[in-house]
Design a protein around this motif. Structure first.
Motif, short mmCIF file in Angstrom:
data_model
loop_
_atom_site.label_atom_id
_atom_site.label_comp_id
_atom_site.label_asym_id
_atom_site.label_seq_id
_atom_site.Cartn_x
_atom_site.Cartn_y
_atom_site.Cartn_z
N LYS A 94 5.03 -0.78 7.69
CA LYS A 94 3.85 -0.83 8.54
C LYS A 94 2.83 0.21 8.09
CE LYS A 94 6.25 -2.59 12.62
NZ LYS A 94 6.58 -2.38 14.05
N TYR A 106 -7.29 0.21 11.29
CA TYR A 106 -6.75 -1.04 10.73
C TYR A 106 -5.23 -0.90 10.61
CZ TYR A 106 -11.55 -2.25 9.54
OH TYR A 106 -12.90 -2.55 9.61
N GLN A 107 -4.53 -1.90 11.12
CA GLN A 107 -3.08 -1.90 11.08
C GLN A 107 -2.58 -3.21 10.47
OE1 GLN A 107 -1.61 -1.33 15.06
NE2 GLN A 107 -2.60 0.67 15.34
N TRP A 108 -1.47 -3.11 9.73
CA TRP A 108 -0.86 -4.32 9.16
C TRP A 108 0.54 -3.98 8.67
CZ3 TRP A 108 -3.93 -1.05 6.50
CH2 TRP A 108 -3.53 -0.66 5.22
N THR A 109 1.27 -5.01 8.32
CA THR A 109 2.61 -4.86 7.77
C THR A 109 2.66 -5.50 6.39
OG1 THR A 109 3.61 -4.93 9.98
CG2 THR A 109 5.07 -5.37 8.10
N THR A 118 -3.45 -6.48 3.13
CA THR A 118 -3.95 -7.26 4.25
C THR A 118 -5.34 -7.78 3.92
OG1 THR A 118 -4.42 -7.25 6.64
CG2 THR A 118 -4.97 -5.26 5.42
N GLN A 172 -8.44 -9.19 6.34
CA GLN A 172 -8.81 -9.43 7.73
C GLN A 172 -10.29 -9.20 7.94
OE1 GLN A 172 -7.65 -5.79 10.31
NE2 GLN A 172 -5.98 -5.93 8.79
#
Length: 755
Positions: A733, A743-746, A750, A752
């Motif tokens: 993560k 901004y968050q992602w796994t 990413t 977006q």
């Protein structure tokens, strides 16, 4: 010396089984069937083929075409000239034509039972048996291993691979006395010459040696000579050769001492069936690999050759097809002549054998259907039969990663596909003597046409006017050099300083290959050894966004170094330049861009200086418009260049390029989008959507851990691509703040909307 034999000699058929060599292990012999033919044809297979003639249209068509070709040659008579020419010259091409026709005449004799083909083979072989003992080494001295019939042992080996099959087909028809003449005066001395007398050619890991090993192995199987067969399979033992002996191709004796046919299976092939020299030479080597495998399977099934190394030979055929564009042309990785394709005779053989011995994959039938011919043996009949039964299914070429190295741990080739676009990203090992100095390079295709090209090789194969059909010096001074490829060049020096010994020690490292989302496919790799103290990390994404009609490619190259350098970043676009958004000045007279390492072959046709905004180049190719949009900094140089400087013999194509240059930079970041858009019709004279759909490309964030790139389209869509530069784990993560927004992602990347 030209021998024309028109008289028909009376021949006595000999159907007695011949005794085997005394060194042959009795338990490996199969004496329950006639001993010949036993290589690509078998006695049972011939009977089966005969029973199906007239019932399998593709086989019948191939048979008729072959018969017409061979009959025409027989009508011309036999010509066995004294060798003197390079490839492309008369004697070279005549001997080449002879071995191809001999092989075809052999299968015609077996299938049609017409003695004229056996007589033709016998008489030609007798002519060679008379000529061969009189021959010195070839008069042309360019090769590291000169042949006798040809200028290099490689072509002599070609001759023996094909001719062995002809000899096998008439072996029982010949008298023992005739066989003794052929074996004692021609075949055994021939096999000894290309092996024992040329160990620097035979005892290698290279496509050259594969041909040599197979040549000796094929004639060994015909003659039941086990000592020769062992030599073919395992090389010449106790040969005192310098492990670092270099030949004129830049190749070496295998340093670990493993040589022979099995070593040439073990070393160059990865577990995925990728051949380290690249698809052009994989295609060339597939014929000896598979024809010998077929012969071994027929004669020595206990070796289980098609199961060797997890069935790598069978895998390699499908791998090679995947290394072709939409038209079937192989991607020009390393030394490669453009236009070579799976329509070549080598691939017709490979596809048929892989189908017959590899489980009857219906996808291979669709390739055979396109090839529209089959080989005249058991495997070709299998293909023709099943095509007649409508068993073919389309061969679906999707995105794929092909690992390099014998254990699959030496980088690889990443191919991203989203119709109509194809991207080929190279992060592989050196590729033996045919490798180029082009770490992290790429090429791009649309509908089977090159858009951003890899130059390929500098050679006109078998065209005598151009260096005797051999490699031109420009292959070394231009085609192999780093600046000839779409990748980063530091201080106008090639990767590994253009030295084979150094390049062979290293390979790039794959970082990620993710094709889980067809509309967001990403490949990424790192190179840490091309320049000491410098690391390059390249990430390429093929993105299909709803705001654009076609997929586009996002390219991010991150360079970090321990000292300031000059970095050049070329784009070898094909087509006609339409427009740039930067001003440039054209020189009054053309001059080379540099003095060495390929730069001496580039004309400087224009130079611009970036104002700090995006720089764009718009061009037209095959009725389609393309635009390169790249992030440039204030003061970056933009060079319009063209191949062809210092080329008085016009050996190089006059292809254009755009080269971005950053001077005195310790670190550098190159970010670009390559986009296909719009069309032009010379009939309607209408240009539709001729301008780029990209409004702006911007680096919003960049440090050692993350790089974030923003893309704005002209219809006000805005997207952000973020790549983690140090952690490629899919479950990791991530969270970063950019311009006050979180901004968050796994996962490692990413794509977006911009917040």
């Amino acid at each position: 010396m030209k021998i024309i034999l028109n008289s028909i000699l009376t021949a006595t058929c000999c159907f007695l089984l011949t005794s085997c060599n005394t060194s042959q292990a009795p338990e490996t012999l199969n004496t329950s069937e006639p001993s010949h033919p036993k290589l690509i044809l078998t006695a049972n297979g011939v009977n089966s083929i005969k029973s199906q003639l007239g019932k399998t249209p593709l086989f019948d068509k191939s048979l008729e075409e072959t018969k017409a070709e061979v009959d025409a040659e027989i009508a011309l008579g036999i010509d066995v000239p004294v060798p003197k020419d390079f490839s492309g010259g008369y004697t070279h091409e005549r001997h080449k034509k002879n071995f191809l026709i001999l092989q075809k005449a052999g299968v015609l004799f077996q299938i049609l039972d017409d003695e004229k083909y056996a007589i033709y083979i016998r008489d030609m072989l007798m002519a060679y048996a008379k000529l061969y003992p009189t021959l010195p080494v070839h008069p042309q001295t360019r090769s590291y291993a000169r042949g006798k019939l040809f200028w290099q042992c490689l072509n002599d080996s070609n001759w023996l691979v094909y001719t062995s099959q002809a000899y096998d087909c008439i072996y029982n028809w010949l008298s023992k006395e005739e066989r003794d003449v052929l074996e004692n005066d021609l075949f055994k001395p021939f096999a000894d010459f290309i092996s024992i007398e040329n160990p620097q050619f035979f005892n290698r890991v290279h496509n050259h040696s594969t041909w040599g090993n197979v040549a000796v192995g094929m004639i060994a199987l015909v003659m039941d000579d086990d000592s020769l067969l062992q030599r073919a399979l395992y090389g010449i033992k106790n040969v005192n050769l310098d492990a670092n002996m270099k030949d004129n191709d830049g190749g070496f004796i295998n340093k670990d001492g493993k040589v022979g046919f099995f070593a040439n299976l073990d070393e160059p092939f990865s577990p995925d069936g990728y051949y380290t020299e690249g698809p052009y030479y994989q295609r060339y080597a597939m014929y000896p690999f598979l024809i010998f495998a077929e012969a071994l399977q027929n004669k020595k099934p206990e070796l289980k050759i098609f199961q060797y190394k997890d069935s790598v030979l069978l895998k390699s055929v499908k791998t090679l097809i995947n290394l072709s564009d939409a038209d079937g042309d192989f991607f020009p990785i390393n030394d490669a002549q453009k236009g070579m394709s799976y329509y070549s005779r080598e691939l017709v053989t490979a596809v048929d054998i892989a189908y017959h011995f590899g489980g009857n994959d219906p996808q291979l039938l669709s390739i055979a259907q396109k090839q529209d011919r089959v080989v005249l043996d058991d495997s070709g009949m299998s293909v023709a039969n099943d095509l007649q039964l409508n068993k073919a299914k389309p061969f679906v070429k999707s995105s794929i990663e092909l690992r390099d190295g014998p254990n699959g741990d030496q980088g690889g080739i990443g191919i991203l596909r989203n119709e109509p676009m194809e991207l080929v990203f190279k992060y592989a090992a050196q590729g033996l003597s045919h490798g180029h100095y082009d770490k992290l390079s790429y090429s791009m295709y649309e509908d089977g046409n090159e858009v951003l090209q890899d130059y390929g090789l500098a050679r006109f194969v078998n065209i005598e006017q151009k260096g005797g059909g051999n490699y031109l010096k420009e292959n070394t001074t231009w085609a192999k050099q780093t600046i000839a490829h779409n990748t980063v060049v530091q201080n106008e020096a090639s990767h590994f300083n253009g030295e084979y010994e150094i390049g062979s020690m290293y390979h790039s490292e794959g970082y990620l290959f993710d094709i889980g989302n067809r509309n967001l496919q990403v490949v990424s790799a790192k190179e840490k050894n091309a320049y000491p103290g410098t690391e390059m990390h390249r990430t390429m994404a093929m993105i299909k966004d709803s705001s654009l009609t076609k997929p586009f490619v996002l390219d991010i190259v991150k360079v970090t170094s321990n000292k300031p350098n000059q970095y050049d970043f070329p784009f070898y676009y094909l087509g006609q330049l339409m427009q740039t958004n930067f001003e440039y000045s054209a020189p009054k007279s053309l001059a080379p861009l540099g003095a060495a390492n390929g730069y001496q072959h580039l004309y400087s046709e224009g130079k611009g200086i970036s104002d700090g905004n995006n720089s764009t180049l718009n061009w037209l190719l095959n009725g389609k418009f393309y635009t390169l949009t790249t992030v440039t900094s204030q003061g970056d140089e933009l060079h319009l260049a063209r191949v062809g400087a210092n080329d008085p013999n016009f050996n190089l194509r006059r292809d254009p390029a755009l080269i971005l240059r950053k001077k005195n930079s310790k670190d550098a970041l190159f970010v670009s989008i390559i986009e296909s858009h719009g069309t032009y019709s010379p009939v309607s004279e209408l240009a539709i959507n001729a301008y780029s759909n990209i409004k702006k490309l911007e680096v919003l964030f960049d440090d050692s851990y993350y790089t974030a790139v923003a893309i704005w389209t002209k219809d006000e869509h805005s997207k952000l691509f973020i790549i983690s530069n140090t952690n490629n784990q899919k479950t990791q993560k991530h969270q970063i703040s950019i311009n006050g927004k979180e901004y968050q992602w796994t996962g490692p990347f990413t794509f977006q909307n911009i917040k």
